[in-house]
Design a protein around this motif. Structure first.
Motif, PDB file in Angstrom:
ATOM      1  N   GLY A  71       0.786  -1.222   0.000  1.00 12.72           N
ATOM      2  CA  GLY A  71       0.000   0.000   0.000  1.00 12.72           C
ATOM      3  C   GLY A  71       0.819   1.275   0.000  1.00 12.72           C
ATOM      4  N   LYS A  72       2.137   1.149  -0.071  1.00 17.05           N
ATOM      5  CA  LYS A  72       3.020   2.307  -0.050  1.00 17.05           C
ATOM      6  C   LYS A  72       3.675   2.487  -1.417  1.00 17.05           C
ATOM      7  CE  LYS A  72       3.964   1.762   4.863  1.00 17.05           C
ATOM      8  NZ  LYS A  72       4.993   1.701   5.890  1.00 17.05           N
ATOM      9  N   ILE A  73       4.316   3.650  -1.598  1.00 17.69           N
ATOM     10  CA  ILE A  73       4.958   4.020  -2.858  1.00 17.69           C
ATOM     11  C   ILE A  73       6.463   4.090  -2.656  1.00 17.69           C
ATOM     12  CG2 ILE A  73       5.142   5.810  -4.627  1.00 17.69           C
ATOM     13  CD1 ILE A  73       2.265   6.655  -3.701  1.00 17.69           C
ATOM     14  N   LEU A  74       7.202   3.507  -3.603  1.00 17.82           N
ATOM     15  CA  LEU A  74       8.663   3.536  -3.553  1.00 17.82           C
ATOM     16  C   LEU A  74       9.164   4.874  -4.096  1.00 17.82           C
ATOM     17  CD1 LEU A  74      11.279   1.853  -3.018  1.00 17.82           C
ATOM     18  CD2 LEU A  74      11.184   1.232  -5.441  1.00 17.82           C
ATOM     19  N   LEU A  75       9.869   5.619  -3.248  1.00 18.05           N
ATOM     20  CA  LEU A  75      10.475   6.885  -3.657  1.00 18.05           C
ATOM     21  C   LEU A  75      11.986   6.814  -3.477  1.00 18.05           C
ATOM     22  CD1 LEU A  75       8.063   9.588  -2.148  1.00 18.05           C
ATOM     23  CD2 LEU A  75       8.166   8.738  -4.505  1.00 18.05           C
ATOM     24  N   CYS A  76      12.695   7.546  -4.333  1.00 15.83           N
ATOM     25  CA  CYS A  76      14.160   7.590  -4.317  1.00 15.83           C
ATOM     26  C   CYS A  76      14.611   9.035  -4.142  1.00 15.83           C
ATOM     27  CB  CYS A  76      14.718   7.068  -5.641  1.00 15.83           C
ATOM     28  SG  CYS A  76      14.125   5.449  -6.138  1.00 15.83           S
ATOM     29  N   ARG A  77      15.514   9.269  -3.187  1.00 15.20           N
ATOM     30  CA  ARG A  77      16.105  10.610  -3.029  1.00 15.20           C
ATOM     31  C   ARG A  77      17.326  10.680  -3.936  1.00 15.20           C
ATOM     32  NH1 ARG A  77      15.760  14.754   0.899  1.00 15.20           N
ATOM     33  NH2 ARG A  77      14.745  13.388   2.409  1.00 15.20           N
ATOM     34  N   ARG A  78      17.307  11.612  -4.877  1.00 17.55           N
ATOM     35  CA  ARG A  78      18.328  11.689  -5.924  1.00 17.55           C
ATOM     36  C   ARG A  78      19.721  11.989  -5.365  1.00 17.55           C
ATOM     37  NH1 ARG A  78      16.876  12.092 -11.109  1.00 17.55           N
ATOM     38  NH2 ARG A  78      18.557  13.554 -11.599  1.00 17.55           N
ATOM     39  N   ALA A  79      20.710  11.217  -5.829  1.00 21.19           N
ATOM     40  CA  ALA A  79      22.114  11.446  -5.465  1.00 21.19           C
ATOM     41  C   ALA A  79      22.853  12.168  -6.584  1.00 21.19           C
ATOM     42  CB  ALA A  79      22.801  10.121  -5.159  1.00 21.19           C
ATOM     43  N   ILE A  80      22.133  12.484  -7.653  1.00 21.82           N
ATOM     44  CA  ILE A  80      22.742  13.116  -8.826  1.00 21.82           C
ATOM     45  C   ILE A  80      21.954  14.364  -9.215  1.00 21.82           C
ATOM     46  CG2 ILE A  80      23.736  10.965  -9.711  1.00 21.82           C
ATOM     47  CD1 ILE A  80      21.355  10.793 -11.655  1.00 21.82           C
ATOM     48  N   HIS A  81      22.618  15.233  -9.963  1.00 21.20           N
ATOM     49  CA  HIS A  81      21.951  16.418 -10.510  1.00 21.20           C
ATOM     50  C   HIS A  81      21.247  16.012 -11.800  1.00 21.20           C
ATOM     51  CE1 HIS A  81      23.627  19.231  -7.664  1.00 21.20           C
ATOM     52  NE2 HIS A  81      24.801  18.639  -7.804  1.00 21.20           N
ATOM     53  N   PRO A  82      20.192  16.669 -12.208  1.00 24.40           N
ATOM     54  CA  PRO A  82      19.592  17.813 -11.539  1.00 24.40           C
ATOM     55  C   PRO A  82      18.712  17.397 -10.364  1.00 24.40           C
ATOM     56  CG  PRO A  82      18.367  17.303 -13.534  1.00 24.40           C
ATOM     57  CD  PRO A  82      19.537  16.351 -13.482  1.00 24.40           C
ATOM     58  N   ARG A  83      18.466  18.364  -9.495  1.00 22.96           N
ATOM     59  CA  ARG A  83      17.588  18.190  -8.335  1.00 22.96           C
ATOM     60  C   ARG A  83      18.112  17.166  -7.332  1.00 22.96           C
ATOM     61  NH1 ARG A  83      14.178  21.932  -7.233  1.00 22.96           N
ATOM     62  NH2 ARG A  83      12.359  20.642  -6.875  1.00 22.96           N
ATOM     63  N   LYS A  84      19.429  17.167  -7.162  1.00 23.20           N
ATOM     64  CA  LYS A  84      20.057  16.297  -6.162  1.00 23.20           C
ATOM     65  C   LYS A  84      19.445  16.571  -4.790  1.00 23.20           C
ATOM     66  CE  LYS A  84      24.568  15.110  -4.240  1.00 23.20           C
ATOM     67  NZ  LYS A  84      26.015  15.382  -4.314  1.00 23.20           N
ATOM     68  N   GLY A  85      19.123  15.486  -4.078  1.00 20.52           N
ATOM     69  CA  GLY A  85      18.545  15.607  -2.742  1.00 20.52           C
ATOM     70  C   GLY A  85      17.022  15.629  -2.727  1.00 20.52           C
ATOM     71  N   PHE A  86      16.410  15.710  -3.890  1.00 21.15           N
ATOM     72  CA  PHE A  86      14.953  15.712  -3.974  1.00 21.15           C
ATOM     73  C   PHE A  86      14.448  14.305  -4.294  1.00 21.15           C
ATOM     74  CE2 PHE A  86      16.039  20.103  -4.341  1.00 21.15           C
ATOM     75  CZ  PHE A  86      14.971  20.806  -3.822  1.00 21.15           C
ATOM     76  N   TRP A  87      13.170  14.068  -4.003  1.00 19.97           N
ATOM     77  CA  TRP A  87      12.575  12.745  -4.160  1.00 19.97           C
ATOM     78  C   TRP A  87      11.963  12.570  -5.541  1.00 19.97           C
ATOM     79  CZ3 TRP A  87      13.184   8.987  -0.588  1.00 19.97           C
ATOM     80  CH2 TRP A  87      13.590   9.371   0.688  1.00 19.97           C
ATOM     81  N   THR A  88      12.039  11.337  -6.049  1.00 19.14           N
ATOM     82  CA  THR A  88      11.498  11.006  -7.360  1.00 19.14           C
ATOM     83  C   THR A  88      11.018   9.561  -7.370  1.00 19.14           C
ATOM     84  OG1 THR A  88      11.949  11.097  -9.746  1.00 19.14           O
ATOM     85  CG2 THR A  88      13.725  10.280  -8.330  1.00 19.14           C
ATOM     86  N   ILE A  89      10.399   9.182  -8.455  1.00 17.81           N
ATOM     87  CA  ILE A  89      10.087   7.775  -8.704  1.00 17.81           C
ATOM     88  C   ILE A  89      11.233   7.218  -9.541  1.00 17.81           C
ATOM     89  CG2 ILE A  89       7.588   8.044  -8.528  1.00 17.81           C
ATOM     90  CD1 ILE A  89       7.477   8.149 -11.610  1.00 17.81           C
ATOM     91  N   PRO A  90      11.442   5.906  -9.568  1.00 20.39           N
ATOM     92  CA  PRO A  90      12.500   5.354 -10.423  1.00 20.39           C
ATOM     93  C   PRO A  90      12.188   5.643 -11.887  1.00 20.39           C
ATOM     94  CG  PRO A  90      11.647   3.679  -8.906  1.00 20.39           C
ATOM     95  CD  PRO A  90      10.746   4.865  -8.807  1.00 20.39           C
ATOM     96  N   ALA A  91      13.071   6.378 -12.546  1.00 20.68           N
ATOM     97  CA  ALA A  91      12.862   6.742 -13.948  1.00 20.68           C
ATOM     98  C   ALA A  91      14.158   7.271 -14.529  1.00 20.68           C
ATOM     99  CB  ALA A  91      11.766   7.792 -14.071  1.00 20.68           C
ATOM    100  N   GLY A  92      14.295   7.168 -15.839  1.00 20.10           N
ATOM    101  CA  GLY A  92      15.466   7.708 -16.509  1.00 20.10           C
ATOM    102  C   GLY A  92      15.403   7.470 -18.008  1.00 20.10           C
ATOM    103  N   TYR A  93      16.420   7.947 -18.688  1.00 21.77           N
ATOM    104  CA  TYR A  93      16.467   7.852 -20.146  1.00 21.77           C
ATOM    105  C   TYR A  93      16.606   6.413 -20.611  1.00 21.77           C
ATOM    106  CZ  TYR A  93      17.118  12.895 -20.345  1.00 21.77           C
ATOM    107  OH  TYR A  93      16.947  14.247 -20.222  1.00 21.77           O
ATOM    108  N   LEU A  94      15.918   6.115 -21.706  1.00 22.46           N
ATOM    109  CA  LEU A  94      16.091   4.811 -22.352  1.00 22.46           C
ATOM    110  C   LEU A  94      17.490   4.708 -22.930  1.00 22.46           C
ATOM    111  CD1 LEU A  94      12.912   4.049 -24.497  1.00 22.46           C
ATOM    112  CD2 LEU A  94      13.556   3.111 -22.298  1.00 22.46           C
ATOM    113  N   GLU A  95      18.011   3.509 -22.949  1.00 21.62           N
ATOM    114  CA  GLU A  95      19.260   3.221 -23.630  1.00 21.62           C
ATOM    115  C   GLU A  95      18.932   2.794 -25.061  1.00 21.62           C
ATOM    116  OE1 GLU A  95      22.087   3.887 -22.390  1.00 21.62           O
ATOM    117  OE2 GLU A  95      21.611   4.075 -20.253  1.00 21.62           O
TER     118      GLU A  95
END
Length: 192
Positions: free
Chosen positions: A48-72
């Motif tokens: 019942g909870k949501i997985l969030l990640c606190r960014r270790a990289i820029h942009p927006r380092k230190g802010f929370w996000t969902i797992p996501a990124g550019y396709l290879e």
């Protein structure tokens, strides 16, 4: 390419049959199309909870996000969403449905976001300072990294509540402008 062949020389020209300038090689006529970048990610749920990640990289380092990124290259959006969950949260996930396709105009970015279930454990990957399973009421809204993360979380909740059916798109009038997003939170962009 041999030493006798000319090196590519790209200039911005309007090729015959096109309606805009493109990077065109003046030697051979090759058109190098510059197309939008594709992002894949997921709203991952467990217990019942949501997985969030606190960014270790820029942009927006230190802010929370969902797992996501550019396709290879040569990767499907589904493969990309699973890879990003693995890289950012050391998590195996099972994609359950397409949630949304968002457009971030300022970045020429198309985001394909899925709904997913967590399968097993999770931990911070190299791109995350920390990861957490968070109840809806405990989401740190003022520390969310990007507008599309907020959209995805709300759209996922609408699906969970049976209030709407996916897939979703940008909210009316929303372009993903980061400056407006940060200003709407009354916060600073110190992590950007």
């Amino acid at each position: 390419m041999s030493d006798t062949e000319p090196k590519p020389d790209f200039r911005y020209l309007t090729p015959h049959g096109e309606d805009r300038e493109r990077a065109v090689c003046t030697h051979c006529g090759f058109v190098s199309y510059e197309n939008p970048k594709i992002v894949a990610g997921s709203v991952v749920r467990a217990e019942g909870k949501i997985l969030l990640c606190r960014r270790a990289i820029h942009p927006r380092k230190g802010f929370w996000t969902i797992p996501a990124g550019y396709l290879e290259l040569n990767e499907s959006p589904e493969e990309g969403a699973r890879r990003e969950a693995s890289e950012e949260a050391c998590a195996d996930i099972r994609l359950t449905s397409l949630l949304a396709v968002y457009t971030i105009h300022r970045l020429s970015q198309v985001q394909i976001i899925y709904r997913a279930d967590l399968e097993g454990s999770f931990a911070a990957g190299p791109e995350s300072l920390e990861v957490a399973l968070v109840d809806w009421d405990d989401i740190p809204w003022s520390e969310i990294a990007f507008p599309s993360v907020t959209w995805a979380l709300h759209h996922d909740r609408h699906v969970l509540q049976g209030a709407a059916q996916p897939p979703f798109a940008n909210p009316d009038g929303a372009t993903g402008d980061l400056a407006s997003f940060v200003a709407s939170l009354g916060g600073s962009d110190a992590g950007a």
